[in-house]
Write a protein that holds these residues in place. Structure first.
Motif, PDB file in Angstrom:
ATOM      1  N   THR A  76      42.327 -29.707 -16.005  1.00 54.14           N
ATOM      2  CA  THR A  76      42.494 -29.854 -17.464  1.00 54.14           C
ATOM      3  C   THR A  76      41.775 -31.139 -17.890  1.00 54.14           C
ATOM      4  O   THR A  76      41.473 -31.997 -17.046  1.00 54.14           O
ATOM      5  CB  THR A  76      43.982 -29.998 -17.847  1.00 54.14           C
ATOM      6  N   ARG A 129      43.135 -33.486 -19.484  1.00 53.08           N
ATOM      7  CA  ARG A 129      44.085 -34.558 -19.174  1.00 53.08           C
ATOM      8  C   ARG A 129      43.924 -35.047 -17.734  1.00 53.08           C
ATOM      9  O   ARG A 129      43.946 -36.247 -17.466  1.00 53.08           O
ATOM     10  CB  ARG A 129      45.492 -33.984 -19.393  1.00 53.08           C
ATOM     11  N   SER A 142      39.712 -21.697 -14.034  1.00 49.90           N
ATOM     12  CA  SER A 142      40.650 -20.678 -13.541  1.00 49.90           C
ATOM     13  C   SER A 142      39.942 -19.637 -12.694  1.00 49.90           C
ATOM     14  O   SER A 142      40.580 -18.906 -11.938  1.00 49.90           O
ATOM     15  CB  SER A 142      41.348 -20.004 -14.715  1.00 49.90           C
ATOM     16  N   GLU A 143      38.611 -19.566 -12.802  1.00 47.75           N
ATOM     17  CA  GLU A 143      37.833 -18.586 -12.043  1.00 47.75           C
ATOM     18  C   GLU A 143      37.810 -18.892 -10.540  1.00 47.75           C
ATOM     19  O   GLU A 143      37.501 -18.023  -9.726  1.00 47.75           O
ATOM     20  CB  GLU A 143      36.376 -18.575 -12.535  1.00 47.75           C
ATOM     21  N   GLN A 156      50.484 -22.374 -14.995  1.00 43.58           N
ATOM     22  CA  GLN A 156      49.980 -21.472 -16.037  1.00 43.58           C
ATOM     23  C   GLN A 156      49.117 -22.244 -17.042  1.00 43.58           C
ATOM     24  O   GLN A 156      48.026 -21.819 -17.403  1.00 43.58           O
ATOM     25  CB  GLN A 156      51.109 -20.725 -16.774  1.00 43.58           C
ATOM     26  N   GLU A 157      49.618 -23.388 -17.489  1.00 45.38           N
ATOM     27  CA  GLU A 157      48.906 -24.179 -18.486  1.00 45.38           C
ATOM     28  C   GLU A 157      47.564 -24.680 -17.957  1.00 45.38           C
ATOM     29  O   GLU A 157      46.630 -24.915 -18.718  1.00 45.38           O
ATOM     30  CB  GLU A 157      49.757 -25.373 -18.941  1.00 45.38           C
ATOM     31  N   LEU A 216      45.513 -23.133 -15.979  1.00 45.99           N
ATOM     32  CA  LEU A 216      44.560 -22.063 -15.659  1.00 45.99           C
ATOM     33  C   LEU A 216      43.570 -21.898 -16.807  1.00 45.99           C
ATOM     34  O   LEU A 216      43.684 -20.964 -17.607  1.00 45.99           O
ATOM     35  CB  LEU A 216      45.296 -20.755 -15.412  1.00 45.99           C
ATOM     36  N   ILE A 217      42.622 -22.806 -16.886  1.00 37.41           N
ATOM     37  CA  ILE A 217      41.692 -22.828 -18.011  1.00 37.41           C
ATOM     38  C   ILE A 217      40.322 -22.372 -17.538  1.00 37.41           C
ATOM     39  O   ILE A 217      39.807 -22.854 -16.529  1.00 37.41           O
ATOM     40  CB  ILE A 217      41.628 -24.235 -18.617  1.00 37.41           C
ATOM     41  N   GLY A 218      39.745 -21.430 -18.263  1.00 35.38           N
ATOM     42  CA  GLY A 218      38.413 -20.945 -17.914  1.00 35.38           C
ATOM     43  C   GLY A 218      37.364 -22.005 -18.187  1.00 35.38           C
ATOM     44  O   GLY A 218      37.527 -22.856 -19.063  1.00 35.38           O
ATOM     45  N   LEU A 219      36.263 -21.946 -17.428  1.00 37.59           N
ATOM     46  CA  LEU A 219      35.231 -22.986 -17.545  1.00 37.59           C
ATOM     47  C   LEU A 219      34.613 -23.067 -18.927  1.00 37.59           C
ATOM     48  O   LEU A 219      34.176 -24.132 -19.348  1.00 37.59           O
ATOM     49  CB  LEU A 219      34.129 -22.763 -16.499  1.00 37.59           C
ATOM     50  N   SER A 241      36.035 -23.049 -21.627  1.00 37.20           N
ATOM     51  CA  SER A 241      36.864 -23.992 -22.380  1.00 37.20           C
ATOM     52  C   SER A 241      36.943 -25.347 -21.695  1.00 37.20           C
ATOM     53  O   SER A 241      36.952 -26.394 -22.353  1.00 37.20           O
ATOM     54  CB  SER A 241      38.296 -23.437 -22.507  1.00 37.20           C
ATOM     55  N   GLY A 277      34.002 -22.925 -10.129  1.00 35.38           N
ATOM     56  CA  GLY A 277      34.785 -21.723 -10.427  1.00 35.38           C
ATOM     57  C   GLY A 277      33.920 -20.586 -10.922  1.00 35.38           C
ATOM     58  O   GLY A 277      33.468 -20.595 -12.065  1.00 35.38           O
ATOM     59  N   THR A 279      40.680 -10.370  -8.022  1.00 33.45           N
ATOM     60  CA  THR A 279      41.439 -11.374  -7.281  1.00 33.45           C
ATOM     61  C   THR A 279      42.764 -11.674  -7.989  1.00 33.45           C
ATOM     62  O   THR A 279      42.914 -11.416  -9.168  1.00 33.45           O
ATOM     63  CB  THR A 279      40.624 -12.666  -7.164  1.00 33.45           C
ATOM     64  N   VAL A 280      43.681 -12.234  -7.239  1.00 31.92           N
ATOM     65  CA  VAL A 280      44.985 -12.615  -7.802  1.00 31.92           C
ATOM     66  C   VAL A 280      45.362 -14.012  -7.320  1.00 31.92           C
ATOM     67  O   VAL A 280      44.827 -14.504  -6.330  1.00 31.92           O
ATOM     68  CB  VAL A 280      46.112 -11.629  -7.392  1.00 31.92           C
ATOM     69  N   LEU A 281      46.304 -14.610  -8.013  1.00 31.90           N
ATOM     70  CA  LEU A 281      46.864 -15.885  -7.596  1.00 31.90           C
ATOM     71  C   LEU A 281      48.130 -15.636  -6.804  1.00 31.90           C
ATOM     72  O   LEU A 281      48.938 -14.775  -7.161  1.00 31.90           O
ATOM     73  CB  LEU A 281      47.192 -16.745  -8.822  1.00 31.90           C
TER      74      LEU A 281
END
Lengths: 358, 358
Positions: free
Chosen positions: B162, B164, B182-183, B196-197, B199-202, B204, B221, B270-272
């Motif tokens: 993130t 932050r 998140s990728e 969860q918070e 998991l940001i895509g590149l 963004s 990612g 894929t999954v987490l």
């Protein structure tokens, strides 16, 4: 790079599509201004009656001579389960108490045949009003609907969250496919792949979709500026669809409290929830999402849950209280600005041009 | 565009970093070949003893005169909860039965002070061996560790999921920050923000990180080719870190079954999961992930769970059985190819150059 097969097909100057946000955000002014500024304005008609749709289409035609489009929700079959509704309604009643809303005993919920009938009437209005472009979310319409729209030369855009869904859109006759990355705010458009599996970031989704279909691909999710536009084009997309960036524009009809939640997001991160509508959607976390967290896997399906929460969302808005509204936003919410549509589009193009490599 | 402050700082030709995949993937040959081909090879030393690390560093020095780096896992405090271990071990015993492995009654699990001691010894080896670049995952080392490494002119790279976390890395003195979208395949590197918070895509994450820090940002990612490299640069990154793309290279030490699972992924998504190690990580779904799904929120923390599953993962590998191994892979697994490191890097650069806009 910014004039391509997509801009030709849609008859627009810039490959920038305003995402069709349902629920009042896409005012006639917003849609028309986007089209006037060289992009493609889109009506988010998912929750509209055919009558409301026709009114807005006619209004927009007076405000712009340029192309614009409209988006519909493709009805998915759902069953109404009384027990599920009753148990969720009990939780809703506790929230109603918090908001000084009257409790409800008997919920009026939508039934599939009614939803489907409305959809077919919406299609009829689009054909009669000769809307040049129609996009779909939550699935692909039946073959005869696609054939009828194509007969009237309406350009069709599907939504996909995976390469597999992009292929399904191309096979069904869509002219264009919007790929929605996991970054996107609002409802997830997945219709084949399960939610977790379909949460694919655009860095992965765009190239895989582009390699899988021959129709133009539009990227959606977390794109806010010229950087996102040029990145999407590098990855093989022909254009971008932007929601959050247009939501905070002066011309948008989003609730002021919603706009401010995005503009002041300052490090708060978005989450996925199905508590508002029964479908997974991304927004800024608030009290409603937190209180519903433990129940969210068990609330009724879309659009039943959406009906159950309607009075709560409405009342929260009337009270200017962000805690019980759906504050849909993408993962780039922190980059949103309050500005006119024209300024937004001009800035995107200027930034994109400055990124042309030498 | 491909020569910039990052390539100067790292003393490399191309802004391509091979992700430090722990667990045997980053053979000396892989690391050295990446550095020889103009990128930055990285040892994934997260699970290595100080002795193993030193051996591999010395071996790589014989194979390349170019810069290379090493990655460590920053130890996070964890407590060993006997009940949790016992109940999870019961489930593991059922899986051991499936694999003809002996059941285990008493589990030997790591304790924090031992893990921390190993980490400090790893730091000592890096200083003694003058490894020019050191990166960190799962957090930021203590101030005195950072100061000691900097005193020896070792370039430090942190990991963030993130904006932050990127800011925290800069504040702690990291010279570079890798932002993990998140990728990304393998372990999530979040250490401040919840899973969860974070998991940001590149699409963004990159622009938000770039706007938040002044140190160079590397994107990680789902990046597999020149398209991903140029997209990352458009978004403001100075380079890319690629894992899955290098994992299937000829020189990689990943298990052949793992490579084949990625090369034949064909639409599987894929999954987490946190069932393998106790930390969330992305991989190709298999029987182990599916069987553990209902328990995964309750398994012990990293690295306790990792110790509990070690014999299972090892035996599955010995049997060439993909069902109980961790098949880490990013969301672009479908784009992976079996090729040499040199071919991969040459193709990325050729594609990136062809994307330079005119």
């Amino acid at each position: 790079m910014l004039t391509n097969e997509l801009t030709k097909l849609l008859n627009i100057k810039y490959p920038i599509i305003q995402a069709p946000m349902a629920g009042g955000t896409t005012t006639s002014k917003l849609v028309a201004e986007v089209s006037n500024a060289g992009g493609l304005g889109m009506i988010g008609a998912g929750y509209m009656t055919p009558f409301q749709m026709r009114e807005q289409i006619q209004e927009i035609k007076k405000l712009t001579a340029n192309a614009f489009g409209i988006n519909l929700f493709v009805p998915n079959e759902f069953t109404v389960i009384e027990d599920e509704i009753q148990s969720t309604n009990q939780i809703m009643n506790q929230i109603r108490d918090e908001l000084d809303l009257p409790r409800k005993d008997k919920m009026e919920v939508p039934h599939f045949h009614m939803v489907y009938q409305t959809f077919m009437e919406q299609i009829k209005v689009i054909i009669e009003e000769r809307v040049p472009i129609c996009s779909f979310t939550f699935g692909i319409p039946a073959d005869d609907v696609v054939a009828e729209l194509k007969k009237h030369n309406i350009i069709l855009m599907g939504t996909a969250t995976t390469a597999r869904e992009a292929i399904a859109n191309e096979k069904a006759g869509m002219d264009i496919v919007v790929v929605q990355g996991s970054e996107a705010g609002g409802h997830r458009g997945n219709f084949i792949d399960e939610n977790q599996e379909s949460l694919i970031g655009l860095m992965s989704l765009i190239p895989q979709a582009v390699d899988s279909v021959s129709i133009p691909v539009i990227a959606a999710g977390g794109i806010m500026d010229g950087r996102g536009l040029m990145a999407s084009i590098c990855l093989g997309a022909k254009g971008v669809q932007m929601g959050t960036a247009f939501l905070t524009c002066i011309e948008s009809g989003a609730h002021q409290v919603h706009k401010e939640a995005i503009l002041n997001v300052d490090g708060d991160l978005t989450v996925l929830t199905r508590s508002f509508s029964g479908k997974w959607a991304r927004g800024i976390i608030n009290k409603f999402i937190q209180e519903m967290r433990e129940f969210e896997e068990n609330v009724p399906s879309f659009p039943v849950q959406n009906a159950l929460t309607q009075d709560i969302r409405k009342k929260s808005g009337e009270q200017n209280n962000p805690e019980f509204m759906s504050l849909w936003a993408g993962q780039s919410a922190a980059l949103a600005k309050e500005q006119t549509v024209e300024t937004l589009i001009q800035n995107i193009i200027a930034e994109a041009n400055s990124l042309k490599f030498n």
